[in-house]
Design an enzyme around this catalytic site. Structure first.
Site, short mmCIF file in Angstrom:
data_model
loop_
_atom_site.label_atom_id
_atom_site.label_comp_id
_atom_site.label_asym_id
_atom_site.label_seq_id
_atom_site.Cartn_x
_atom_site.Cartn_y
_atom_site.Cartn_z
N ASP A 357 0.84 -1.20 0.00
CA ASP A 357 0.00 0.00 0.00
C ASP A 357 0.88 1.25 0.00
O ASP A 357 2.06 1.21 -0.40
CB ASP A 357 -0.96 -0.07 1.21
CG ASP A 357 -2.28 0.64 0.97
OD1 ASP A 357 -2.29 1.88 1.11
OD2 ASP A 357 -3.29 -0.03 0.66
N ASP A 358 0.34 2.35 0.47
CA ASP A 358 0.98 3.66 0.45
C ASP A 358 2.37 3.64 1.11
O ASP A 358 2.60 2.86 2.03
CB ASP A 358 0.05 4.61 1.23
CG ASP A 358 0.30 6.06 0.95
OD1 ASP A 358 1.27 6.36 0.24
OD2 ASP A 358 -0.48 6.89 1.44
N LYS A 467 -4.27 -0.67 -6.72
CA LYS A 467 -5.31 -0.05 -5.88
C LYS A 467 -5.21 1.45 -6.12
O LYS A 467 -4.21 2.08 -5.78
CB LYS A 467 -5.05 -0.38 -4.41
CG LYS A 467 -6.02 0.28 -3.44
CD LYS A 467 -5.73 -0.19 -2.02
CE LYS A 467 -6.49 0.59 -0.97
NZ LYS A 467 -6.01 0.25 0.38
N ASP A 469 -6.38 5.12 -5.44
CA ASP A 469 -7.02 5.83 -4.33
C ASP A 469 -7.33 7.28 -4.70
O ASP A 469 -6.80 7.82 -5.68
CB ASP A 469 -6.06 5.79 -3.13
CG ASP A 469 -6.80 5.63 -1.82
OD1 ASP A 469 -7.93 6.10 -1.72
OD2 ASP A 469 -6.21 5.03 -0.89
N MET A 470 -8.14 7.93 -3.89
CA MET A 470 -8.44 9.36 -4.04
C MET A 470 -8.82 9.84 -2.65
O MET A 470 -9.93 9.63 -2.18
CB MET A 470 -9.62 9.51 -5.01
CG MET A 470 -9.88 10.89 -5.50
SD MET A 470 -11.38 11.58 -4.83
CE MET A 470 -11.61 13.02 -5.83
N ASN A 471 -7.85 10.48 -1.96
CA ASN A 471 -8.00 10.63 -0.53
C ASN A 471 -8.41 12.00 -0.02
O ASN A 471 -8.07 12.37 1.10
CB ASN A 471 -6.69 10.21 0.15
CG ASN A 471 -6.74 8.73 0.48
OD1 ASN A 471 -7.77 8.22 0.86
ND2 ASN A 471 -5.62 8.05 0.31
N ASP A 539 -12.88 2.16 4.74
CA ASP A 539 -11.68 2.09 5.59
C ASP A 539 -12.03 1.49 6.95
O ASP A 539 -11.15 1.20 7.74
CB ASP A 539 -11.08 3.49 5.79
CG ASP A 539 -10.05 3.82 4.73
OD1 ASP A 539 -9.80 2.96 3.86
OD2 ASP A 539 -9.49 4.92 4.76
C1 GLA Z 1 -6.84 5.43 2.07
C2 GLA Z 1 -7.25 3.99 1.82
C3 GLA Z 1 -6.49 3.06 2.74
C4 GLA Z 1 -5.01 3.24 2.48
C5 GLA Z 1 -4.63 4.70 2.67
C6 GLA Z 1 -3.19 4.95 2.27
O1 GLA Z 1 -7.26 5.88 3.29
O2 GLA Z 1 -8.63 3.85 1.99
O3 GLA Z 1 -6.88 1.74 2.52
O4 GLA Z 1 -4.71 2.82 1.17
O5 GLA Z 1 -5.43 5.56 1.91
O6 GLA Z 1 -2.81 6.25 2.41
#
Ligand code: GLA
Length: 717
Positions: A357-358, A467, A469-471, A539
């Site tokens: 992930d990130d 994956k 994302d868009m946070n 999340d």
């Molecule tokens: C979002 C995603 C998480 C994770 C974080 C990483 O919040 O929903 O699952 O990937 O970003 O920064």
């Protein structure tokens, strides 16, 4: 043929529904009926005019636009209800239009909606053509009919044929007028980490808007909704369901007035306007609707089949990866050794894809820096990402990776080089959210730059899963790139840029599965589903709360879209019973895991191996089965549902006791879809049941404890 056009009437038929348009005086298509199949003599009458209503025409006092059921409505010309289309003539300042009907035609298939996601499959289309003589613009309404799933989709196209400049101030893709009645509204509302909780409210008189102004379909209000008759339940009563094939700000508008209920879905009038110069055209995104006379459950199943068959990528119904995701285990603390150990352990228990992930790129050691710089951090990957991914593969496992292409941290090389590439009103400081700014996806140069950097970063590397994302949500939604007169198009053009990038990405990495995410389910919509096989549902991985989110999502979206992880949030997997409960909650969609696999006991790993084996036995049902809700966690303290295959030979029944039930309620879980002609065996206990016994129901008694699940897997013998 689903569409029949005659001189006084147009009918659309799907497998179980009928939609009728009447030609009033041979010139105006009036909406007459949408519902179950009925005979000609059962069709309703056309509403007659009322006092205070402007006449339909100078020489016709019998009807008024004020209360005729319309196929589409135009601002300022006698229809005082919420309007579908408002167009401003910039040469005169008038926003009145009156589109006169010109012709109706039908054709097999559908038109391409260039730049936007749309449904594809076997279909037939009705096209109604109108013209407004003053603005010299031509309006086309499209009704695309998906016979088998009982879905009709709608959008409009507007062309400026004259020499004046026009501005679209409100654009709704779908408009449906229903007769007066007692209706309920089922909508999916929530917040971050509690998205899409199902609410059912009576529809009172007045105008009710469900909308997002966030530049994303949002955690808070999902575009999907249902309108049902007050007495409808899962198995009976009228249920109309609606959705929008779009991922940005939207408006669902429901208005109950003197002569009925108007229901609309579209881009709305707050976060959207569009300049239409001479010769230019505009297409609205597609909206979809279905109807069931057999209650809410069938309307959901219609939508599920429609999404599976016409929206989701073709890889949808194939076996899905079972992932181990690094996020909740290590957050940003990515290092090669730990990642490789994760991959090795994951492979040993039978997980087939490890997802990093990130935290793997640029200066991304926390959420303050690095977004926008799509280069693997050299200190973490001294031999490059490719060499690392090869090592992961050598552990006998596939590899997935996290990206967030639409965003930038101000502390990044990209922002330092191109501060003009973020959405902002140039005279104001743009607001940050999670320390990040939003790239100007309305600017084609930005989109091209992102393509180049992703292309370079992943070129030649065997990545099996992304994956995306868009946070954050979009504030300061002004594109520095667009000319002043087009600034109001920023949010719409942002989405066009995003879809362009998604389209490119799918072609560039055709073998990788794409999972969408926006802080969990902040863009859980049909637009995103066009590109992504599944979406990170939330999340919130605490099983007890996940149940509400998954239950709510099930109203409009098939299980195959709901990515569900077993996680160790609040230590919930550290005892056997909780681990079992988490798994039973997670088999509501494609399965994954999200915890530190290096820190759990062998007994947990053994349990996971068994769960994976069990999940694979149910996977076909989860991805392609028909879904029946039995208990609603928002009212019943428990959730229950079953999934059945088409020939009724396999049924998975699930009961999740979410909250303690001090009343120890007895629940009878009736599997009405079971075949009375078949005998079934529960493969989990080897107990045998006749089909009629399943129809009568399995009795369970809740107890005062909470968080446990029961499951039955019935297979016909
Ligand atoms: C979002 C995603 C998480 C994770 C974080 C990483 O919040 O929903 O699952 O990937 O970003 O920064």
């Amino acid at each position: 043929m689903s569409v029949i056009i005659s001189s006084d009437k147009i009918t659309i038929e799907t497998k179980n529904t009928l939609y009728v348009i009447k030609m009033l005086e041979g010139v105006l298509p009036i909406h007459l009926y949408y519902g179950k199949k009925i005979n000609e003599d059962q069709l309703p009458d056309i509403n007659k005019t009322r006092s205070f209503s402007p006449y339909f025409k100078i020489d016709n006092k019998e009807y008024s636009f004020d209360n005729l059921k319309q196929e589409f409505s135009f601002y300022g010309y006698g229809d005082f209800r919420a309007t579908a289309l408002r167009v401003l003539d910039l040469s005169s300042g008038s926003d009145i239009t009156n589109y006169a009907f010109k012709e109706a035609r039908s054709f097999l298939g559908r038109k391409e909606l260039s730049g936007l996601p749309y449904s594809e499959g076997e279909c037939e289309t009705l096209e109604l053509v109108y013209e407004d003589s003053v603005t010299e613009s031509e309006l086309h309404l499209y009704y695309t009919v998906f016979y088998d799933t009982d879905v009709i989709s709608r959008y409009f196209s507007l062309k400026n044929n004259g020499n004046k400049e026009l501005k679209i101030l409100k654009a709704m893709s779908l408009s449906l007028d229903l007769p007066n009645g007692n209706y309920d509204l089922i909508s999916l509302r929530g917040e971050y980490a509690h998205e899409r909780t199902a609410h059912r409210d009576p529809i009172y008189g007045g105008n009710h808007r469900i909308m997002s102004r966030r530049g994303a379909s949002s955690h808070h209000f999902n575009p999907f909704f249902m309108v049902t008759d007050r007495n409808a339940d899962e198995e009976s009563g009228d249920a109309y369901a609606f959705n929008f094939v779009y991922s940005g700000s939207f408006l669902d508008e429901i208005e109950l007035g003197q002569d009925g209920l108007r229901i609309m879905t579209g881009l709305g009038d707050e976060c959207f306007s569009y300049l239409l110069k001479s010769g230019e055209s505009f297409n609205s995104p597609e909206a979809v609707m279905t109807y069931s006379e057999n209650g809410i459950g069938q309307a959901s199943r219609n939508m599920h089949s429609f999404v599976r068959e016409t929206i989701l990528p073709k890889s949808n119904n194939k076996k899905r990866p079972i992932v181990l995701n690094s996020w909740e285990a290590v957050y940003f603390n990515i290092n090669q050794k730990v990642m490789l150990d994760f991959a090795e352990e994951a492979a040993k228990v039978g997980i087939d894809t490890f997802v990093m992930d990130d935290g793997w790129f640029g200066a991304r050691r926390n959420d303050n820096a690095g977004l926008g710089d799509w280069t693997p951090t050299p200190e973490i990957f001294p031999d490059g990402l490719g060499a690392f991914v090869e090592k992961v593969h050598s552990k006998g496992i596939n590899f997935g990776i996290w990206i967030e292409p639409e965003m930038v941290n101000p502390d990044s090389n990209l922002y330092r080089a191109h501060p003009e590439w973020v959405l902002r009103d140039e005279k104001r400081e743009p607001l940050r959210s999670r320390h990040q700014l939003v790239l100007d996806m309305a600017n084609p140069q930005v989109v091209e730059y992102i393509k180049e950097s992703l292309d370079k970063c992943f070129d030649g590397i065997d990545i099996n899963y992304f994956k995306w994302d868009m946070n954050r949500n979009i504030s300061n939604a002004i594109s520095p790139y667009l000319p002043i007169e087009r600034k109001g198009e920023t949010q719409f053009r942002y989405m066009l840029g995003v879809y362009e990038l998604f389209g490119w990405f799918k072609k560039r990495f055709p073998d990788a599965m794409l999972e969408n995410c926006s802080g969990g389910g902040g863009r859980y919509d049909l637009g995103m589903m066009k590109y992504s096989t599944q979406i990170w549902t939330s999340d919130n991985t605490e099983a007890k709360y996940r149940v509400y989110i998954q239950h709510g999502s099930s109203y409009g979206y098939p299980m195959s879209t709901m990515s569900c992880h077993v996680s160790n949030c609040h230590g919930q997997c550290e005892d056997e019973r909780m681990l079992d409960y988490c798994f039973k909650v997670a088999v509501n969609g494609p399965l994954g895991y999200e915890f530190n696999i290096l820190k759990v006991d062998q007994s947990v790993k053994d349990a996971i191996s068994k769960q994976i084996e069990e999940y694979r036995a149910y996977e076909e049902l989860i991805l392609n089965g028909d879904f029946y809700r039995l208990k609603n966690p928002t009212v019943d303290r428990c959730y229950a549902y079953y999934i059945a295959n088409a020939d009724k030979s396999e049924i998975l029944l699930s009961y999740l006791q979410n909250n303690a039930d001090p009343d120890e309620t007895e629940h009878i879980l009736k599997i009405s879809y079971a075949s009375p002609d078949l005998n079934y065996r529960n493969t989990l206990t080897n107990e045998r049941f006749s089909g009629s016994a399943l129809k009568d129901g399995i009795t369970v008694k809740a107890d005062a404890s909470e968080r446990y699940g029961l499951m039955w897997h019935f297979v016909a013998e």
